[in-house]
Design an enzyme around this catalytic site. Structure first.
Site, short mmCIF file in Angstrom:
data_model
loop_
_atom_site.label_atom_id
_atom_site.label_comp_id
_atom_site.label_asym_id
_atom_site.label_seq_id
_atom_site.Cartn_x
_atom_site.Cartn_y
_atom_site.Cartn_z
N HIS A 123 0.82 -1.29 -0.26
CA HIS A 123 0.03 0.12 0.04
C HIS A 123 0.92 1.29 0.14
CE1 HIS A 123 -3.75 -2.35 1.68
NE2 HIS A 123 -3.69 -2.57 0.67
N CYS A 134 2.63 15.24 -12.81
CA CYS A 134 3.66 14.53 -13.55
C CYS A 134 3.85 13.16 -13.10
CB CYS A 134 4.86 15.47 -13.83
SG CYS A 134 6.10 15.53 -12.67
N GLY A 191 -0.76 -9.53 11.99
CA GLY A 191 -1.66 -8.42 12.56
C GLY A 191 -2.38 -7.62 11.63
N THR A 192 -3.06 -8.35 10.69
CA THR A 192 -4.15 -7.79 9.63
C THR A 192 -5.52 -8.37 10.05
OG1 THR A 192 -4.63 -7.48 7.26
CG2 THR A 192 -3.35 -9.66 7.99
N GLU A 219 -6.65 -11.31 18.01
CA GLU A 219 -8.28 -11.99 17.63
C GLU A 219 -8.21 -12.62 16.36
OE1 GLU A 219 -10.83 -8.19 16.87
OE2 GLU A 219 -10.11 -8.38 18.77
C1 BJW Z 1 -2.75 -7.23 16.47
C2 BJW Z 1 -2.00 -6.62 17.42
C3 BJW Z 1 -1.12 -7.00 18.12
C4 BJW Z 1 -3.81 -5.45 16.77
N1 BJW Z 1 -0.31 -7.98 17.63
N2 BJW Z 1 -1.87 -8.48 16.06
C5 BJW Z 1 -13.08 -7.51 -2.91
C6 BJW Z 1 -14.19 -7.73 -2.06
C7 BJW Z 1 -14.66 -6.49 -1.36
C8 BJW Z 1 -14.24 -5.32 -1.73
C9 BJW Z 1 -13.25 -5.13 -2.58
C10 BJW Z 1 -12.56 -6.37 -3.02
N3 BJW Z 1 -11.55 -5.90 -3.87
C11 BJW Z 1 -11.21 -4.65 -3.88
C12 BJW Z 1 -12.51 -4.26 -3.02
C13 BJW Z 1 -12.43 -2.67 -2.52
C14 BJW Z 1 -11.47 -2.30 -1.38
C15 BJW Z 1 -11.55 -3.33 -0.20
O1 BJW Z 1 -10.91 -4.11 0.12
N4 BJW Z 1 -12.61 -2.82 0.59
C16 BJW Z 1 -12.92 -3.65 1.79
C17 BJW Z 1 -12.63 -2.61 2.95
C18 BJW Z 1 -14.33 -4.12 1.60
N5 BJW Z 1 -10.06 -2.27 -1.88
C19 BJW Z 1 -9.38 -1.52 -2.74
O2 BJW Z 1 -10.10 -0.47 -2.91
C20 BJW Z 1 -8.04 -1.64 -3.18
N6 BJW Z 1 -8.00 -1.15 -4.49
C21 BJW Z 1 -8.46 -2.07 -5.31
O3 BJW Z 1 -8.99 -3.16 -5.27
O4 BJW Z 1 -8.53 -1.30 -6.62
C22 BJW Z 1 -9.22 -1.97 -7.72
C23 BJW Z 1 -8.76 -1.22 -8.85
C24 BJW Z 1 -7.86 -2.23 -9.87
C25 BJW Z 1 -7.36 -1.56 -10.96
C26 BJW Z 1 -7.49 -0.03 -11.07
C27 BJW Z 1 -8.16 0.70 -10.02
C28 BJW Z 1 -8.84 -0.05 -9.04
C29 BJW Z 1 -7.11 -0.59 -2.31
C30 BJW Z 1 -6.98 -0.75 -0.98
C31 BJW Z 1 -6.06 0.27 -0.25
C32 BJW Z 1 -6.22 0.30 1.30
N7 BJW Z 1 -5.61 1.44 1.83
C33 BJW Z 1 -5.32 1.48 3.18
C34 BJW Z 1 -4.74 2.82 3.49
C35 BJW Z 1 -3.06 2.98 3.08
C36 BJW Z 1 -2.65 4.19 3.23
C37 BJW Z 1 -2.59 4.50 4.78
O5 BJW Z 1 -2.10 3.91 5.45
O6 BJW Z 1 -3.02 5.68 4.97
O7 BJW Z 1 -4.47 0.38 3.41
S1 BJW Z 1 -6.96 1.57 4.07
C38 BJW Z 1 -5.95 0.49 5.36
O8 BJW Z 1 -6.50 -1.03 5.58
C39 BJW Z 1 -4.56 0.34 5.09
C40 BJW Z 1 -3.99 -1.01 5.51
O9 BJW Z 1 -2.97 -1.26 5.05
C41 BJW Z 1 -5.39 -1.77 5.20
C42 BJW Z 1 -5.58 -2.99 6.06
O10 BJW Z 1 -5.65 -2.99 7.26
P1 BJW Z 1 -4.77 -3.94 8.33
O11 BJW Z 1 -3.38 -3.91 8.29
O12 BJW Z 1 -5.55 -5.12 8.20
O13 BJW Z 1 -5.16 -3.10 9.67
P2 BJW Z 1 -6.39 -3.18 10.64
O14 BJW Z 1 -6.29 -2.11 11.59
O15 BJW Z 1 -7.70 -3.50 9.70
O16 BJW Z 1 -6.41 -4.79 11.48
C43 BJW Z 1 -5.32 -4.86 12.64
C44 BJW Z 1 -5.47 -6.06 12.96
O17 BJW Z 1 -4.28 -6.22 13.69
C45 BJW Z 1 -6.48 -6.62 13.77
O18 BJW Z 1 -6.91 -7.74 13.34
C46 BJW Z 1 -6.08 -6.69 14.99
O19 BJW Z 1 -6.85 -7.81 16.00
C47 BJW Z 1 -4.61 -7.05 14.95
N8 BJW Z 1 -3.84 -6.50 16.04
N9 BJW Z 1 -2.85 -5.18 17.75
C48 BJW Z 1 -0.90 -8.70 16.64
N10 BJW Z 1 -0.14 -6.13 19.10
ZN ZN Z 2 5.20 17.32 -11.01
#
Ligand code: BJW
Ligand code: ZN
Length: 245
Positions: A123, A134, A191-192, A219
């Protein structure tokens, strides 16, 4: 931790050799012990305070770039003030004992800071900015970042070089990530929430290719049904158990 999980982790640890192929998918939870807020779940998680569509979409950025930049600037500050934790360190150590590649959804750069050498930033990175005109991309470590940043080449508005909802993953990173997920002995999911795609599909790719999937999380997540072993607890406590001495 349950005694059977401890024993199973020890068995896996003892089986790791320099030729063991290990691929990793990390998420926000791995950096939680560094004090970096996760997106979902916890009381102080980012999406409990802000709506993703207000901050993590291109639409949000073009309608109010200053608001979005302020949010990223605040997060850059948190990341800069803190550092990687024992979980990132464990993966850097494990790389020295195996054939290990990391795919991270995180933008914080902590895996590289800890010393991991092969890290695919699925990401993007919070430390890079990209021109919206650009597309020139550059590294920018300033905290706070002077707002609003503009391109040195063409004067266009710059944005964080991260992947927002509705945006595609860099095709090379996407291809490489699915390759490493589909060609490993062990696949560590750390942790995802397994709720964001296509990142979550990497777990299916690994499982379908026959890897042993080990999940480290506080969890159960959206991908726990694919895990051969679920290791409960904070990854900074649990992950070091996997590193051969
Ligand atoms: C611990 C802990 C400890 C806590 N120890 N564990 C299929 C089905 C449904 C929807 C879609 C699909 N395909 C695509 C989509 C749409 C969308 C999507 O997925 N939506 C869903 C939410 C439903 N996806 C997109 O839009 C993606 N793009 C795409 O598909 O484009 C299509 C396309 C193709 C060609 C041209 C144009 C378009 C892009 C997704 C981008 C996500 N971006 C973000 C922001 C990044 C920048 C930033 O940081 O600001 O990415 S959103 C956010 O979520 C961030 C993260 O990387 C991402 C995942 O989060 P993560 O890492 O799982 O964190 P949490 O907080 O959710 O979970 C934490 C976990 O840790 C928990 O389980 C806790 O229990 C655990 N935990 N403490 C161990 N100490
Ligand atoms: Zn530029």
């Amino acid at each position: 931790m349950d005694e059977t999980v401890v024993q199973e982790l020890a068995r896996i640890r003892e089986s790791i050799t320099p030729s063991t192929k290990i691929s990793v998918l990390s998420g926000a939870g791995i950096s939680a012990a560094s004090g970096i807020p996760t997106f979902r779940g916890a009381q102080d998680s980012l999406w409990s305070k802000y709506r993703p569509e207000d901050l993590a979409t291109a639409q949000a950025f073009y309608s109010d770039p200053e608001l979005v930049w302020r949010w990223y600037d605040w997060r850059r500050g948190l990341i800069a003030e803190s550092k990687f934790n024992a979980a990132h360190q464990a993966l850097a150590d494990l790389e020295k004992k195996s054939d290990l590649v990391i795919v991270t959804q995180n933008v914080d750069g902590y895996h590289q800071d800890a010393g991991s050498s092969t890290v695919h930033e699925f990401h993007g990175s919070i430390w890079r900015v990209r021109c919206t005109d650009c597309h020139y991309e550059r590294y920018e470590r300033a905290v706070p970042i002077p707002l609003l940043p503009h391109c040195k080449k063409c004067g266009g508005l710059e944005r964080p070089a991260v992947v927002w909802f509705g945006e595609g993953i860099d095709p090379q990173i996407m291809q490489r990530s699915f390759e490493v997920a589909g060609d490993c002995d062990l696949f560590l999911v750390i942790g995802t929430a397994g709720a964001v795609y296509p990142a979550a599909s990497l777990v299916d790719a690994a499982k379908n290719a026959g890897a042993m999937v080990i999940e480290f999380n506080l969890e159960k997540s959206g991908v726990s049904h694919l895990a051969d072993l679920f290791v409960p607890g904070s990854s900074h406590d649990t992950l070091p158990e996997l590193v051969p001495g």
